[in-house]
Design an enzyme around this catalytic site. Structure first.
Site, PDB file in Angstrom:
ATOM      1  N   SER A 215       0.795  -1.227   0.000  1.00 13.07           N
ATOM      2  CA  SER A 215       0.000   0.000   0.000  1.00 13.07           C
ATOM      3  C   SER A 215       0.829   1.280   0.000  1.00 13.07           C
ATOM      4  O   SER A 215       0.324   2.332  -0.374  1.00 13.07           O
ATOM      5  CB  SER A 215      -0.942   0.008   1.206  1.00 13.07           C
ATOM      6  N   HIS A 243      -5.474  -3.994  -1.976  1.00 16.81           N
ATOM      7  CA  HIS A 243      -5.337  -2.975  -3.025  1.00 16.81           C
ATOM      8  C   HIS A 243      -5.362  -3.567  -4.430  1.00 16.81           C
ATOM      9  O   HIS A 243      -5.190  -2.842  -5.414  1.00 16.81           O
ATOM     10  CB  HIS A 243      -4.047  -2.187  -2.823  1.00 16.81           C
ATOM     11  N   LYS A 274     -12.217  -0.418  -0.620  1.00 20.07           N
ATOM     12  CA  LYS A 274     -11.361   0.394  -1.488  1.00 20.07           C
ATOM     13  C   LYS A 274     -12.018   0.488  -2.873  1.00 20.07           C
ATOM     14  O   LYS A 274     -12.924   1.280  -3.044  1.00 20.07           O
ATOM     15  CB  LYS A 274      -9.953  -0.192  -1.480  1.00 20.07           C
TER      16      LYS A 274
HETATM   17  C1  LIG Z   1      -2.634  -3.827   2.414  1.00 16.94           C
HETATM   18  C2  LIG Z   1      -3.866  -3.548   3.220  1.00 16.94           C
HETATM   19  N1  LIG Z   1      -4.502  -4.574   3.810  1.00 16.94           N
HETATM   20  C3  LIG Z   1      -5.615  -4.379   4.536  1.00 16.94           C
HETATM   21  C4  LIG Z   1      -6.137  -3.119   4.722  1.00 16.94           C
HETATM   22  C5  LIG Z   1      -7.356  -2.937   5.555  1.00 16.94           C
HETATM   23  O1  LIG Z   1      -8.483  -2.748   4.775  1.00 16.94           O
HETATM   24  P1  LIG Z   1      -9.765  -2.005   5.356  1.00 16.94           P
HETATM   25  O2  LIG Z   1      -9.555  -0.553   5.144  1.00 16.94           O
HETATM   26  O3  LIG Z   1     -10.889  -2.586   4.585  1.00 16.94           O
HETATM   27  O4  LIG Z   1      -9.842  -2.350   6.815  1.00 16.94           O
HETATM   28  C6  LIG Z   1      -5.518  -2.027   4.120  1.00 16.94           C
HETATM   29  C7  LIG Z   1      -6.103  -0.666   4.286  1.00 16.94           C
HETATM   30  O5  LIG Z   1      -5.514   0.235   4.739  1.00 16.94           O
HETATM   31  C8  LIG Z   1      -4.347  -2.238   3.367  1.00 16.94           C
HETATM   32  O6  LIG Z   1      -3.713  -1.218   2.807  1.00 16.94           O
END
Ligand SMILES: Cc1ncc(COP(=O)(O)O)c(C=O)c1O
Length: 426
Positions: A215, A243, A274
């Site tokens: 991310s 992502h 997202k």
């Molecule tokens: C790589 C990754 N995994 C999981 C998440 C968590 O997702 P959510 O925003 O749906 O809790 C994020 C979000 O920031 C992320 O960037």
């Protein structure tokens, strides 16, 4: 100085050695209680952030999350959202959410395992499993709880987790909660992961885990090589496609589809927060995995399920992924255009392979200042510094979406170029 506490009959004074005196209450005489703030250390840490230029106030969105939005009263091109396909404001999705509220109310009223499973929750899981080509899916309240809840429930203190050093915080937290042995391999280094697996006892249960798309850097985990390593040492293979969902693979099926790894990844996590534009996460895998999570994943068991509006929105978004592939094509056209523009200016855009493009700055305070200057000129691109990234790898992170127009992106590129030159970044 002792501690003074207001007491029914007057003021109780505790001396430094624990001695107590009761001052009788006198008519018209009042001494306010004095109590040392046990949270004072938090204030000191915040002061430290301020001194280092790393203190942030939350940017507040006024209105809808769109490609150009109003934050803190200023209209800005929004390059800080995970709304990859622009679905947060899609008319069909809004309509489905409204209809769901009218038909089913605003909440499910309970956790899934008690009375909070609605027919639409089951339908979404069935549809997602079909979409991902897996036996089954369980939906969680967020991507975070999908990762943390899964890792923490399937591993025990006797097991090992082999994890990329840049994996998401939710994976790290899940690993800590599981009490498994945590082994970290250098970012993207499948050979190192393989070496670690080879050194673990062959009888020990092992989980090899990577983000599909990272991310902060926007690069991809080396999934094929990691699958080889997992198979060679009998490890469970897991990928967090937060992502990649709606971005990579056919119709946005994620990195497993992108790399042709179907059947070789045991656990896939996706998000609904997202590209899908609403909220939630899900785990896709075989029937045993999903039934086990129904029985043991703590966020599933101990936290209320999605309201009908969220689930209906996700179902409608899934239809769109299948019916309107042009959305994803537009996302990628915009990605190529914007990345090329940043690179033409001379910015260091790191190793990105996705719509997440970092603009590397180095020092944390400078990245924050760069972000603030961009914002003042009408471009919202978040500064990211330690502890989210390493101390010397601070950056401004950009994310384009299918909803951005060429004019918006060109405007942002012009501002990036001007401010970047003024600040000596390029
Ligand atoms: C790589 C990754 N995994 C999981 C998440 C968590 O997702 P959510 O925003 O749906 O809790 C994020 C979000 O920031 C992320 O960037």
């Amino acid at each position: 100085m002792g501690v003074r506490v207001q007491h029914g009959d007057g003021t109780l004074i505790k001396g430094e050695r624990g001695e107590r005196f009761l001052l009788p209450a006198l008519f018209g005489w009042y001494t306010p209680p004095v109590r040392t703030d046990p949270l004072a250390f938090l204030g000191e840490q915040l002061d430290d952030l301020k001194q280092h230029g790393l203190y942030r106030t939350l940017r507040v969105l006024d209105g809808e999350a769109k490609s150009t939005s109003v934050y803190d009263g200023r209209s800005v091109v929004n390059l800080s959202s995970n709304n990859y396909l622009g679905l947060t404001t899609h008319p069909k999705l809004k309509q489905k959410a409204i209809e769901a509220i009218e038909q089913f109310g605003v909440g499910s009223g309970a956790v899934r395992s008690i009375s909070g499973t609605m027919a639409m929750h089951m339908e979404l899981e069935r549809r997602l499993a079909e979409f991902k080509h897996t036996e089954a899916v369980v939906v969680f309240q967020s991507g975070f709880t999908s990762n943390a809840g899964t890792v923490a429930s399937i591993l025990t203190r006797d097991d090992a987790i082999v994890s990329d050093e840049l994996n998401h915080a939710s994976i790290i937290d899940g690993a800590r909660l599981s009490r498994a042995t945590i082994k970290v391999f250098p970012h993207g280094d499948a050979d190192a992961a393989r070496r670690i697996l080879s050194e673990l006892p062959s009888t020990q249960r092992k989980l090899l885990i990577t983000d599909g798309v990272f991310s902060m850097d926007g690069d991809l985990g080396p999934l094929p090589a990691l699958c080889d390593a997992a198979e060679a040492y009998g490890a469970i293979m897991m990928v967090d496609d937060a992502h990649a969902s709606g971005v990579f693979g056919r119709n946005g099926r994620g990195t497993v589809d992108h790399f042709g790894m179907h059947g070789r990844v045991d656990i896939q996590v996706g998000t609904l927060s997202k590209a899908i534009g609403a909220l939630g996460g899900y785990v896709a895998g075989n029937r045993n995995l999903i039934e086990f999570l129904y029985h043991r994943a703590r966020p599933f068991l101990f936290s209320t399920s999605h309201p009908p509006s969220v689930t209906a929105t996700c179902l409608a978004a899934l239809d769109l992924l299948l019916e309107e592939p042009t959305l994803i094509e537009r996302l990628w056209e915009n990605t190529r255009f914007f990345k090329a523009g940043l690179q033409a200016h001379g910015f260091n855009t790191g190793v990105s392979e996705s719509p997440i493009t970092p603009v590397m700055v180095g020092e944390g305070a400078k990245a924050m200042q760069f972000s603030d200057r961009l914002f003042a000129e009408g471009v919202f691109a978040m500064g990211i510094a330690y502890p989210t990234v390493a101390r010397d790898r601070a950056r401004v992170r950009t994310i384009v979406s299918a909803a951005h127009t060429r004019e918006e992106l060109q405007y942002a590129l012009d501002v990036f170029g001007r401010v970047g030159r003024e600040m000596g970044i390029i």
